[in-house]
Enzyme design. Structure first.
Site, PDB file in Angstrom:
ATOM      1  N   ASP A 135       8.017  50.869  20.596  1.00  0.00           N
ATOM      2  CA  ASP A 135       9.673  51.252  20.202  1.00  0.00           C
ATOM      3  C   ASP A 135       9.755  51.900  19.070  1.00  0.00           C
ATOM      4  OD1 ASP A 135       9.851  49.771  22.225  1.00  0.00           O
ATOM      5  OD2 ASP A 135      11.202  48.269  21.712  1.00  0.00           O
ATOM      6  N   CYS A 149      39.404  14.594  13.740  1.00  0.00           N
ATOM      7  CA  CYS A 149      39.341  14.375  15.269  1.00  0.00           C
ATOM      8  C   CYS A 149      37.755  14.309  15.423  1.00  0.00           C
ATOM      9  CB  CYS A 149      39.718  15.550  16.006  1.00  0.00           C
ATOM     10  SG  CYS A 149      39.427  15.438  17.880  1.00  0.00           S
ATOM     11  N   CYS A 207      42.742  20.759  20.401  1.00  0.00           N
ATOM     12  CA  CYS A 207      43.496  19.872  19.799  1.00  0.00           C
ATOM     13  C   CYS A 207      43.205  20.388  18.199  1.00  0.00           C
ATOM     14  CB  CYS A 207      42.452  18.436  19.714  1.00  0.00           C
ATOM     15  SG  CYS A 207      42.513  17.528  18.168  1.00  0.00           S
ATOM     16  N   CYS A 210      41.724  11.894  19.507  1.00  0.00           N
ATOM     17  CA  CYS A 210      42.380  11.510  18.220  1.00  0.00           C
ATOM     18  C   CYS A 210      43.973  11.437  18.719  1.00  0.00           C
ATOM     19  CB  CYS A 210      42.110  12.508  16.977  1.00  0.00           C
ATOM     20  SG  CYS A 210      42.845  14.093  17.489  1.00  0.00           S
ATOM     21  N   LYS A 213      22.362  43.149  48.936  1.00  0.00           N
ATOM     22  CA  LYS A 213      23.971  43.248  48.178  1.00  0.00           C
ATOM     23  C   LYS A 213      23.770  43.015  46.532  1.00  0.00           C
ATOM     24  CE  LYS A 213      28.499  42.997  49.931  1.00  0.00           C
ATOM     25  NZ  LYS A 213      29.198  42.329  48.681  1.00  0.00           N
ATOM     26  N   ASP A 215      25.182  41.882  43.245  1.00  0.00           N
ATOM     27  CA  ASP A 215      26.412  41.437  42.727  1.00  0.00           C
ATOM     28  C   ASP A 215      27.015  41.872  41.433  1.00  0.00           C
ATOM     29  OD1 ASP A 215      28.555  39.967  43.487  1.00  0.00           O
ATOM     30  OD2 ASP A 215      28.061  38.076  43.215  1.00  0.00           O
ATOM     31  N   ASP A 273      12.082  55.142  18.204  1.00  0.00           N
ATOM     32  CA  ASP A 273      13.147  54.702  17.387  1.00  0.00           C
ATOM     33  C   ASP A 273      12.924  56.047  16.176  1.00  0.00           C
ATOM     34  OD1 ASP A 273      14.210  53.073  18.572  1.00  0.00           O
ATOM     35  OD2 ASP A 273      13.266  51.290  17.187  1.00  0.00           O
ATOM     36  N   CYS A 313      45.360  14.806  22.696  1.00  0.00           N
ATOM     37  CA  CYS A 313      43.648  14.755  22.564  1.00  0.00           C
ATOM     38  C   CYS A 313      42.925  13.334  22.888  1.00  0.00           C
ATOM     39  CB  CYS A 313      43.296  15.103  21.113  1.00  0.00           C
ATOM     40  SG  CYS A 313      41.559  14.757  20.834  1.00  0.00           S
ATOM     41  N   LYS A 335      26.322  37.935  54.448  1.00  0.00           N
ATOM     42  CA  LYS A 335      26.627  37.098  53.269  1.00  0.00           C
ATOM     43  C   LYS A 335      25.248  36.103  53.380  1.00  0.00           C
ATOM     44  CE  LYS A 335      29.813  39.017  50.805  1.00  0.00           C
ATOM     45  NZ  LYS A 335      31.061  38.574  50.308  1.00  0.00           N
ATOM     46  N   GLU A 373      19.434  46.552  52.919  1.00  0.00           N
ATOM     47  CA  GLU A 373      19.265  46.568  51.555  1.00  0.00           C
ATOM     48  C   GLU A 373      19.872  45.382  50.820  1.00  0.00           C
ATOM     49  OE1 GLU A 373      21.541  50.134  50.006  1.00  0.00           O
ATOM     50  OE2 GLU A 373      20.897  51.225  51.783  1.00  0.00           O
ATOM     51  N   TYR A 408      22.722  53.046  45.600  1.00  0.00           N
ATOM     52  CA  TYR A 408      22.267  52.985  46.913  1.00  0.00           C
ATOM     53  C   TYR A 408      23.131  54.021  47.687  1.00  0.00           C
ATOM     54  CZ  TYR A 408      26.898  50.401  45.943  1.00  0.00           C
ATOM     55  OH  TYR A 408      28.053  50.025  45.644  1.00  0.00           O
TER      56      TYR A 408
HETATM   57  P1  AMP Z   1      32.954  44.004  49.289  1.00  0.00           P
HETATM   58  O1  AMP Z   1      33.307  44.292  47.694  1.00  0.00           O
HETATM   59  O2  AMP Z   1      32.542  42.561  49.444  1.00  0.00           O
HETATM   60  O3  AMP Z   1      33.894  44.630  50.344  1.00  0.00           O
HETATM   61  O4  AMP Z   1      31.551  44.860  49.422  1.00  0.00           O
HETATM   62  C1  AMP Z   1      31.546  46.101  49.541  1.00  0.00           C
HETATM   63  C2  AMP Z   1      30.670  46.226  47.900  1.00  0.00           C
HETATM   64  O5  AMP Z   1      29.455  45.873  48.043  1.00  0.00           O
HETATM   65  C3  AMP Z   1      30.755  47.727  47.619  1.00  0.00           C
HETATM   66  O6  AMP Z   1      32.017  48.215  47.114  1.00  0.00           O
HETATM   67  C4  AMP Z   1      29.541  47.644  46.715  1.00  0.00           C
HETATM   68  O7  AMP Z   1      29.970  47.650  45.360  1.00  0.00           O
HETATM   69  C5  AMP Z   1      28.719  46.323  46.956  1.00  0.00           C
HETATM   70  N1  AMP Z   1      27.356  46.748  47.404  1.00  0.00           N
HETATM   71  C6  AMP Z   1      26.248  46.213  46.878  1.00  0.00           C
HETATM   72  N2  AMP Z   1      25.095  46.311  47.165  1.00  0.00           N
HETATM   73  C7  AMP Z   1      25.500  47.291  47.912  1.00  0.00           C
HETATM   74  C8  AMP Z   1      24.408  48.029  48.919  1.00  0.00           C
HETATM   75  N3  AMP Z   1      23.067  47.906  48.886  1.00  0.00           N
HETATM   76  N4  AMP Z   1      25.155  48.884  49.593  1.00  0.00           N
HETATM   77  C9  AMP Z   1      26.584  49.247  49.785  1.00  0.00           C
HETATM   78  N5  AMP Z   1      27.470  48.568  48.937  1.00  0.00           N
HETATM   79  C10 AMP Z   1      26.783  47.578  48.000  1.00  0.00           C
HETATM   80 ZN    ZN Z   2      41.548  15.552  18.768  1.00  0.00          ZN
END
Ligand code: AMP
Ligand code: ZN
Length: 664
Positions: A31, A426, A420, A405, A112, A114, A35, A402, A308, A110, A221
């Site tokens: 690093d 308190c 509060c 107190c 999914k 989140d 830097d 509260c 899911k 793939e 993706y």
């Molecule tokens: P939903 O929001 O539940 O309709 O799910 C669709 C969203 O899943 C997409 O808009 C992506 O943002 C997300 N997503 C996450 N992983 C993937 C993946 N491997 N391929 C496609 N969509 C994905």
């Molecule tokens: Zn309090």
């Protein structure tokens, strides 16, 4: 080499190191070196604005402020995905596909991810735009913020199509999420609920250097465009990898729904080991030509399907709603549950967050509720089983006063929580504040624990932290579990804390939003508490990284008569309310931005001193070795696992002498 060539060569080099570090997770220089090179490039760019490049690696650190995010229409609409929850759902989907397609169909599975979906546009190998999904048709231009995400290539590698969009998900790995929350906890701020919301919230921050500090990642993706040079989804993932994008390895070709389910079953278990959140699997028809034939419904592609994962969920009885008062006075409603097993632990309590949440779900005492454990720290209640609601049930009346107190609670505009405001009267607030004051990272008072603080307050021996310094051995001896020796230790510990340096005293005061880092910044800038007390809003916000919110909170704190009295008392007891002369003389920026691990026993300096030296020189002491560690300073008796980890990551290992000479 002429200057332009030198700038170009530094840019290329830094790009490569960024890629090795953030995409491949495999850094090849330390690093410190990185830097230095970055600094050199920054200086050259500052001297030669004529060679400006909007995708220079120096822009990763952010700095751009966006007040209003521009709306951009997506060239290719960003669709949603249809959801499935069972093998039957998947078989139905497969049948529908086979009806419309001649010949065999192959699928790509793939994960999914989140997070927040994102569309990146590249032209001639450069990132030109990053846009949020928005409503699918148009989103917000968050380019400046996305540029600070290190795994997003600003400049592509190898060969690439002239123009294309690539879709991905911005995620916040758990590690970074927990670190952010630790800092918020220390600053007395409300915790972030989950990584997903925090990731999407980050994209809309106005100051891109704030975004740069968050350890976000972008996982890709899907590519969209003309003449992209591949004919299947699976190939496209590989192509994206070659161009320098971060595309997770967990993807698989499947020829049947059974093979898809194998992938789902495997990842339903193993996803818990991934560094970021996932909530299912996305299954896509592999052939792009078949994708085109299948087309889209109004909402989603017909060629893709989300499956899911089942969230870990149980139902149990909610026995009672109680209310907790935090050290800042924030009220948190808590669901006390009939104990139940969930994801390997026994759950007895769940946070209900605030009044709105209770109202929204109409949660009542006596209800049978569904509890879920997602990325959150504590389990949450997601719904009520209305079929089991007892006949005598009544809507929950949120408390108005509260619980401790009995002061009337207030909820200010913009706050989700009730507070509060009886700050100095308190008990849980008083106790919480003193507990914070004595905690390890603050005054670190040896011989005094959180429970003893509660006893001292409840026995009316102390009512704020400045009272600690008036305690005598005779006063504490009669307390429960106190003996001659422990009473002595306590008094000695309090006495010793008078030497704790100013920045930690400042943190210990418990000013809202002033965590460890902010306290250090303020101490370094103002050098004494009086200078901070005298600073006005304008002064404060001019300090690096101090924003309106912190400034307001500091001003509010010191405008309180009571707080000023406490501080004067602390002063009269001899606490450090200014940087010491020695400290002022010893401060440098030599280790700025470097993360250093200290391990083992040292000869010429103590561990604490060594840590202090690092911080005085602008470095950061970190407890565990990662690829981001700049040095490991190794003393005697260092654990072998630390050494081998450092060696495998090729982190320079220095002796104390080597280190001390280095920063001399
Ligand atoms: P939903 O929001 O539940 O309709 O799910 C669709 C969203 O899943 C997409 O808009 C992506 O943002 C997300 N997503 C996450 N992983 C993937 C993946 N491997 N391929 C496609 N969509 C994905
Ligand atoms: Zn309090």
């Amino acid at each position: 080499m002429n200057t332009e060539a030198q700038i170009q060569s530094l840019r290329n080099e830094l790009r490569e190191h960024n890629y090795n570090y953030y995409v491949l997770d495999n850094p090849t220089i330390d690093d410190f070196e990185f830097d230095m090179k970055l600094k050199q490039l920054q200086e050259l760019e500052a001297e030669h604005p004529e060679f400006y490049d909007s995708n220079s690696p120096t822009l990763r650190i952010g700095g751009q402020i966006t007040k209003n995010f521009k709306t951009v229409v997506h060239e290719h609409r960003m669709y949603s995905l249809d959801n499935s929850y069972s093998k039957e759902d998947l078989l139905d989907w497969e049948k529908r596909i086979e009806k419309n397609i001649d010949g065999a169909v192959e699928f790509v599975c793939e994960l999914k991810y989140d997070g927040a979906s994102m569309s990146l546009t590249y032209e001639n190998g450069s990132l030109v735009r990053a846009v949020t999904r928005g409503d699918g048709t148009q989103g917000d231009d968050v380019t400046a913020n996305v540029k600070t995400i290190k795994s997003v290539p600003l400049q592509l590698k190898g060969s690439y199509p002239a123009k294309f969009d690539i879709r991905g998900e911005i995620v916040l790995p758990y590690d970074g999420f927990h670190k952010m929350n630790e800092e918020r906890l220390a600053a007395g701020e409300e915790l972030y609920r989950n990584p997903r919301n925090t990731a999407s919230g980050s994209l809309k921050l106005q100051n891109s250097s704030e975004v740069a500090k968050r350890p976000l990642e972008c996982l890709l993706y899907n590519m969209k465009g003309r003449n992209l040079g591949f004919s299947t989804q699976f190939e496209s993932l590989e192509k994206a990898r070659q161009m320098g994008f971060k595309v997770p390895d967990a993807s698989k070709l499947a020829r049947s729904v059974d093979e898809v389910l194998e992938f789902v079953e495997y990842w339903d278990v193993h996803r818990h080991k991934l560094p970021y959140e996932t909530d299912g699997v996305v299954i896509k028809v592999n052939s792009l030509q078949q994708q085109e034939e299948l087309g889209y419904t109004a909402k989603a592609p017909r060629w893709a399907m989300a499956y899911k994962f089942k969230a870990e969920q149980v139902s149990t009885r909610l026995n009672e709603i109680t209310y907790q008062v935090g050290r800042t006075g924030a009220i948190t409603p808590v669901a006390n549950l009939e104990p139940v097993e969930l994801a390997g632990t026994t759950v007895k309590r769940a946070s209900l967050h605030n009044a709105d949440q209770i109202k929204k779900l109409d949660i009542r005492e006596g209800d049978e509720v569904y509890v879920e454990k997602g990325g959150e720290i504590i389990p949450k209640i997601i719904a009520v089983d209305l079929t089991k609601r007892p006949s005598y049930s009544e809507p929950t009346q949120y408390i108005t006063h509260c619980p401790e107190c009995h002061t009337k609670l207030v909820r200010q505009e913009g706050d989700a929580k009730h507070y509060c405001l009886n700050y100095n009267g308190c008990n849980p607030q008083i106790i919480g504040r003193i507990q914070h004051f004595i905690s390890r990272k603050a005054m670190d008072i040896e011989g005094l624990g959180g429970e003893t603080v509660a006893l001292l307050v409840n026995e009316k021996l102390i009512s704020n932290y400045s009272d600690l310094y008036t305690l005598t051995k005779e006063q504490v001896l009669p307390l429960e579990r106190m003996a001659e020796k422990s009473a002595e230790n306590l008094i000695n510990g309090i006495e010793a804390s008078k030497q704790i340096p100013f920045e930690r005293v400042l943190f210990a005061l418990g000013i809202r939003y002033v965590g460890e880092t902010v306290a250090k910044k303020l101490a370094k800038h103002y050098k004494s508490i009086d200078a901070i007390i005298n600073a006005n809003q304008q002064d404060l916000v001019s300090v690096d990284e101090i924003g309106d919110r912190i400034a307001d909170s500091v001003i509010e704190f010191f405008s309180s008569e009571a707080n000023r009295t406490f501080i004067n008392k602390l002063r009269s007891f001899g606490l450090q309310l200014a940087l010491s002369a020695e400290k002022l003389a010893n401060q440098t920026d030599k280790l700025k931005g470097l993360s250093i691990v200290v391990s083992g026993v040292f000869e010429t300096v103590s561990r604490t001193e060594l840590k202090k030296i690092i911080e005085d020189n602008g470095g950061k002491v970190s407890s565990s070795i990662s690829s981001k560690t700049a040095y490991l300073v190794a003393g005697d008796k260092m654990g072998p696992s630390k050494r081998s980890k450092a060696e495998s990551l090729e982190i320079p290992i220095l002796t104390e002498i080597e280190f001390l000479t280095k920063i001399k």
